[in-house]
Design a protein around this motif. Structure first.
Motif, mmCIF file in Angstrom:
data_model
loop_
_atom_site.group_PDB
_atom_site.id
_atom_site.type_symbol
_atom_site.label_atom_id
_atom_site.label_comp_id
_atom_site.label_asym_id
_atom_site.label_seq_id
_atom_site.Cartn_x
_atom_site.Cartn_y
_atom_site.Cartn_z
ATOM 1 N N CYS A 10 0.827 -1.199 0.000
ATOM 2 C CA CYS A 10 0.000 0.000 0.000
ATOM 3 C C CYS A 10 0.869 1.260 0.000
ATOM 4 N N VAL A 11 0.545 2.170 -0.899
ATOM 5 C CA VAL A 11 1.162 3.496 -0.869
ATOM 6 C C VAL A 11 0.061 4.494 -0.559
ATOM 7 N N MET A 12 0.224 5.235 0.539
ATOM 8 C CA MET A 12 -0.810 6.198 0.922
ATOM 9 C C MET A 12 -0.244 7.607 0.948
ATOM 10 N N VAL A 13 -1.129 8.548 0.702
ATOM 11 C CA VAL A 13 -0.753 9.951 0.679
ATOM 12 C C VAL A 13 -1.406 10.657 1.853
ATOM 13 N N THR A 14 -0.653 11.450 2.568
ATOM 14 C CA THR A 14 -1.264 12.255 3.626
ATOM 15 C C THR A 14 -0.433 13.510 3.864
ATOM 16 N N HIS A 15 -1.104 14.561 4.353
ATOM 17 C CA HIS A 15 -0.352 15.758 4.741
ATOM 18 C C HIS A 15 -0.233 15.803 6.260
ATOM 19 N N ASP A 16 -0.758 14.724 6.914
ATOM 20 C CA ASP A 16 -0.840 14.701 8.379
ATOM 21 C C ASP A 16 0.260 13.792 8.918
ATOM 22 N N GLN A 17 1.237 14.394 9.613
ATOM 23 C CA GLN A 17 2.390 13.592 10.035
ATOM 24 C C GLN A 17 2.022 12.507 11.039
ATOM 25 N N GLU A 18 1.047 12.766 11.904
ATOM 26 C CA GLU A 18 0.654 11.722 12.858
ATOM 27 C C GLU A 18 0.034 10.540 12.138
ATOM 28 N N GLU A 19 -0.739 10.856 11.106
ATOM 29 C CA GLU A 19 -1.359 9.790 10.336
ATOM 30 C C GLU A 19 -0.301 8.947 9.628
ATOM 31 N N ALA A 20 0.672 9.605 9.024
ATOM 32 C CA ALA A 20 1.752 8.882 8.348
ATOM 33 C C ALA A 20 2.499 8.004 9.344
ATOM 34 N N MET A 21 2.743 8.543 10.537
ATOM 35 C CA MET A 21 3.518 7.791 11.524
ATOM 36 C C MET A 21 2.729 6.618 12.078
ATOM 37 N N THR A 22 1.426 6.804 12.278
ATOM 38 C CA THR A 22 0.591 5.734 12.818
ATOM 39 C C THR A 22 0.410 4.607 11.811
ATOM 40 N N MET A 23 0.261 4.988 10.544
ATOM 41 C CA MET A 23 -0.208 4.000 9.579
ATOM 42 C C MET A 23 0.863 3.311 8.760
ATOM 43 N N SER A 24 2.063 3.878 8.703
ATOM 44 C CA SER A 24 3.009 3.293 7.747
ATOM 45 C C SER A 24 4.271 2.780 8.413
ATOM 46 N N LYS A 25 4.950 1.905 7.694
ATOM 47 C CA LYS A 25 6.228 1.384 8.159
ATOM 48 C C LYS A 25 7.354 2.322 7.768
ATOM 49 N N ARG A 26 7.197 2.930 6.571
ATOM 50 C CA ARG A 26 8.183 3.919 6.131
ATOM 51 C C ARG A 26 7.471 5.111 5.530
ATOM 52 N N ILE A 27 8.151 6.243 5.631
ATOM 53 C CA ILE A 27 7.584 7.498 5.161
ATOM 54 C C ILE A 27 8.582 8.145 4.205
ATOM 55 N N ALA A 28 8.073 8.680 3.096
ATOM 56 C CA ALA A 28 8.897 9.568 2.276
ATOM 57 C C ALA A 28 8.398 10.984 2.539
ATOM 58 N N VAL A 29 9.266 11.834 3.071
ATOM 59 C CA VAL A 29 8.873 13.226 3.292
ATOM 60 C C VAL A 29 9.154 13.988 2.007
ATOM 61 N N MET A 30 8.106 14.608 1.456
ATOM 62 C CA MET A 30 8.208 15.280 0.156
ATOM 63 C C MET A 30 8.140 16.782 0.294
ATOM 64 N N SER A 31 8.897 17.460 -0.545
ATOM 65 C CA SER A 31 8.772 18.907 -0.669
ATOM 66 C C SER A 31 9.118 19.281 -2.099
ATOM 67 N N GLU A 32 8.303 20.108 -2.694
ATOM 68 C CA GLU A 32 8.518 20.583 -4.058
ATOM 69 C C GLU A 32 8.883 19.465 -5.026
ATOM 70 N N GLY A 33 8.115 18.399 -4.958
ATOM 71 C CA GLY A 33 8.276 17.314 -5.919
ATOM 72 C C GLY A 33 9.411 16.351 -5.655
ATOM 73 N N GLU A 34 10.148 16.570 -4.553
ATOM 74 C CA GLU A 34 11.293 15.700 -4.286
ATOM 75 C C GLU A 34 11.125 14.946 -2.967
ATOM 76 N N PHE A 35 11.799 13.803 -2.864
ATOM 77 C CA PHE A 35 11.887 13.091 -1.590
ATOM 78 C C PHE A 35 13.053 13.688 -0.807
ATOM 79 N N LEU A 36 12.776 14.267 0.348
ATOM 80 C CA LEU A 36 13.866 14.810 1.156
ATOM 81 C C LEU A 36 14.472 13.717 2.024
#
Ligand SMILES: Nc1ncnc2c1ncn2[C@@H]1O[C@H](COP(=O)(O)OP(=O)(O)O)[C@@H](O)[C@H]1O
Ligand SMILES: [Mg+2]
Length: 376
Positions: free
Chosen positions: A204-230
Motif C-alpha cells: 500500500c502506498v498512501m498519501v497524507t499531509h498529516d504527520q501523525e497519520e503517516a507515523m501511525t499507519m506506515s512502516k516507512r515514510i517519504a517526506v516530500m517537498s517541491e516534488g522531491e523526496f527529502l
C-alpha cells in the motif's frame, strides 16, 4: 481469500532485497512546472508506505502516475518485475481509493462492494462468497443492506476499502484516505485500517499531509517537498534523525538554533549560537566557522528553576505562554535574545503546585544526546 499471516510476512522480509514496487527517477512536468522531480524508492511486498508533505508538493501526482492516470515525463515504474510505466490503468493490478469515497448512494453496502466483482467474476456464488468475506473483514456484515447515507463516516470509509480490495489488487493506493473524517474518528480509523491492510497483506502506498497519520499507519515514510523526496525512513528515523531543517520542522515540533561550529574535537564538537553553547557528543565534524543548525525536540527540553551547573546546553528564559493540553503542557519560553523556545512537560501528577507560571524566569536545558545537528 488469501491472507498473509505473521509467517508469510516473515518470509517476505527474507526476500525484501527484491523490491515489489520500484519507482525509478520518476518525473512529471506540467507545462513549465515540475510536480514530481526524479523520485526513486523501492517498496517491499506487503509494506505500508506513506508519502507525506504539504499541499501542492506532488503527492497526488506521484500516486496518479502509479495508478496510470497520469503518464510520467520520464522515469520508470516496475511492479513485481514488470515495467508498467506505459501500461494503461485498467490493465494494472492496482486500485486507488480516493478521499471522497465515491460510493454509489443508491446502492446498498453489499451492492457497492459487489459492483466491481460483477464485471470481473461471472459466477454469482463466487461474488456472494467474496462480498461476505470482505464485509466480515471490514466488520460491516451487519450493515450489508444499508445505503451509504445510513452509515457513519468511518463506516463509509470501510465500505470504500472493502470495494477497493474486492478485485485483490497487488497494490493499493490511498489518497488522503481519512481526509473526510474528524480528528477523533481519524485516530481510531487509522488503526482499524492498518489492521485490515496487514491482514490482507496488500502492498500500500498512501498519501497524507498529516504527520501523525503517516507515523501511525506506515512502516516507512517519504517526506516530500517541491516534488522531491527529502528523506525516506521509518517514523522514528524521520523524527529522531531528520536529515535537514525542513524534515525536522515538518515532522513534529522542533526548536532550531542557528550558529557556527567553534570547536571540533575527536569526541565532541561545540556549536555556538546567540542563545548558548551547544556541546554535541556524536557524529558531526566540519570546518571551524561553518554554519550549522542545532535542533532539539520540545519533549527533550527540561525546565527547572535552578541554574544548571554545566557550561553547555541550557538557556535562561521567561515563560511567555502556557498551553495546558491535558496529557502534557507546552511552555513557550522567550530568551533574552528574543528567541522563542518550546518545551513540553508531561502531566504525570494531577496537581503540580510548583509548576512555573507566566512571567517566571526558568532554565531550559537538554542532554547532549538530544541534539540533532543539521547542515542544511
Ligand atoms: N493536471 C495538472 N495540470 C497542471 N498542474 C498540475 C496538475 N496536477 C497537479 N498540478 C500541479 O502540480 C503540483 C503538485 O500537485 P499535487 O500532486 O496535486 O500535490 P499534492 O497532492 O501534494 O497536494 C501543484 O503545483 C499542482 O498545481
Ligand atoms: Mg493531493
Amino acid at each position: 481469500m488469501t491472507t498473509a499471516g505473521p509467517a508469510a510476512s516473515g518470509a517476505q522480509g527474507a526476500s525484501s532485497s527484491q523490491a515489489f514496487l520500484k519507482i525509478e527517477r520518476l518525473t512529471k512536468q506540467f507545462d513549465g512546472i515540475t510536480a514530481v522531480n526524479s523520485v526513486s524508492v523501492d517498496i517491499a511486498r506487503g509494506e505500508l508506505f506513506a508519502l507525506l508533505g504539504s499541499s501542492g508538493c506532488g503527492k497526488s501526482t506521484l500516486l496518479r502516475m502509479l495508478a496510470g492516470f497520469e503518464s510520467p515525463s520520464s522515469g520508470r515504474i516496475v511492479l513485481a518485475g514488470q515495467d508498467i510505466t506505459h501500461v494503461p490503468p485498467y490493465r494494472r493490478p492496482i486500485n486507488m481509493m480516493f478521499q471522497s469515497y465515491a460510493l454509489f448512494p443508491h446502492l446498498t453496502v453489499w451492492e457497492n462492494v459487489a459492483f466491481g466483482l460483477r464485471r470481473a467474476t461471472p459466477a454469482r456464488s463466487d461474488i456472494k462468497e467474496r462480498v461476505e468475506s470482505l464485509l466480515a473483514l471490514v466488520q460491516l456484515s451487519a450493515y450489508a443492506k444499508r445505503k451509504p447515507h445510513q452509515l457513519s463516516g468511518g463506516q463509509q470509509q470501510r465500505v470504500a476499502l472493502a470495494r477497493s480490495l474486492a478485485l485483490q489488487p497487488q497494490l493499493l493506493l490511498l489518497d488522503e484516505p481519512l481526509g473526510a473524517l474528524d480528528k477523533k474518528l481519524r485516530e481510531t480509523t487509522q488503526l482499524e485500517l492498518v489492521n485490515i491492510l496487514e491482514q490482507v497483506g496488500v502492498t500500500c502506498v498512501m498519501v497524507t499531509h498529516d504527520q501523525e497519520e503517516a507515523m501511525t499507519m506506515s512502516k516507512r515514510i517519504a517526506v516530500m517537498s517541491e516534488g522531491e523526496f527529502l528523506q525516506i525512513g521509518s517514523p522514528s528515523e524521520v523524527y529522531e534523525t531528520p536529515n535537514c531543517r525542513f524534515v525536522a520542522d515538518f515532522v513534529g515540533d522542533v526548536n532550531l538554533f542557528e550558529g557556527t561550529l567553534s570547536v571540533d574535537e575527536p569526541d565532541h564538537v561545540i556549536v555556538d549560537t546567540p542563545e548558548c553553547r551547544h556541546f554535541v557528543g556524536h557524529g558531526v565534524s566540519g570546518t571551524i566557522g561553518m554554519p550549522l543548525t542545532v535542533a532539539v525536540r520540545p519533549e527533550k527540553m527540561h525546565i527547572s528553576r535552578e541554574r544548571p551547573e554545566e557550561a553547555f546546553n541550557w538557556v535562561e528564559a521567561e515563560v511567555a505562554d502556557i498551553a495546558y493540553l491535558g496529557s502534557h503542557t507546552v511552555y513557550h519560553l522567550k530568551t533574552a535574545t528574543g528567541k522563542r523556545i518550546e518545551a513540553t512537560v508531561p502531566n504525570t501528577e494531577r496537581h503540580q503546585s510548583d509548576a512555573p507560571t507566566w512571567g517566571d524566569k526558568v532554565f531550559a536545558s537538554w542532554a547532549k544526546l538530544a541534539i540533532i545537528v543539521l547542515t542544511h
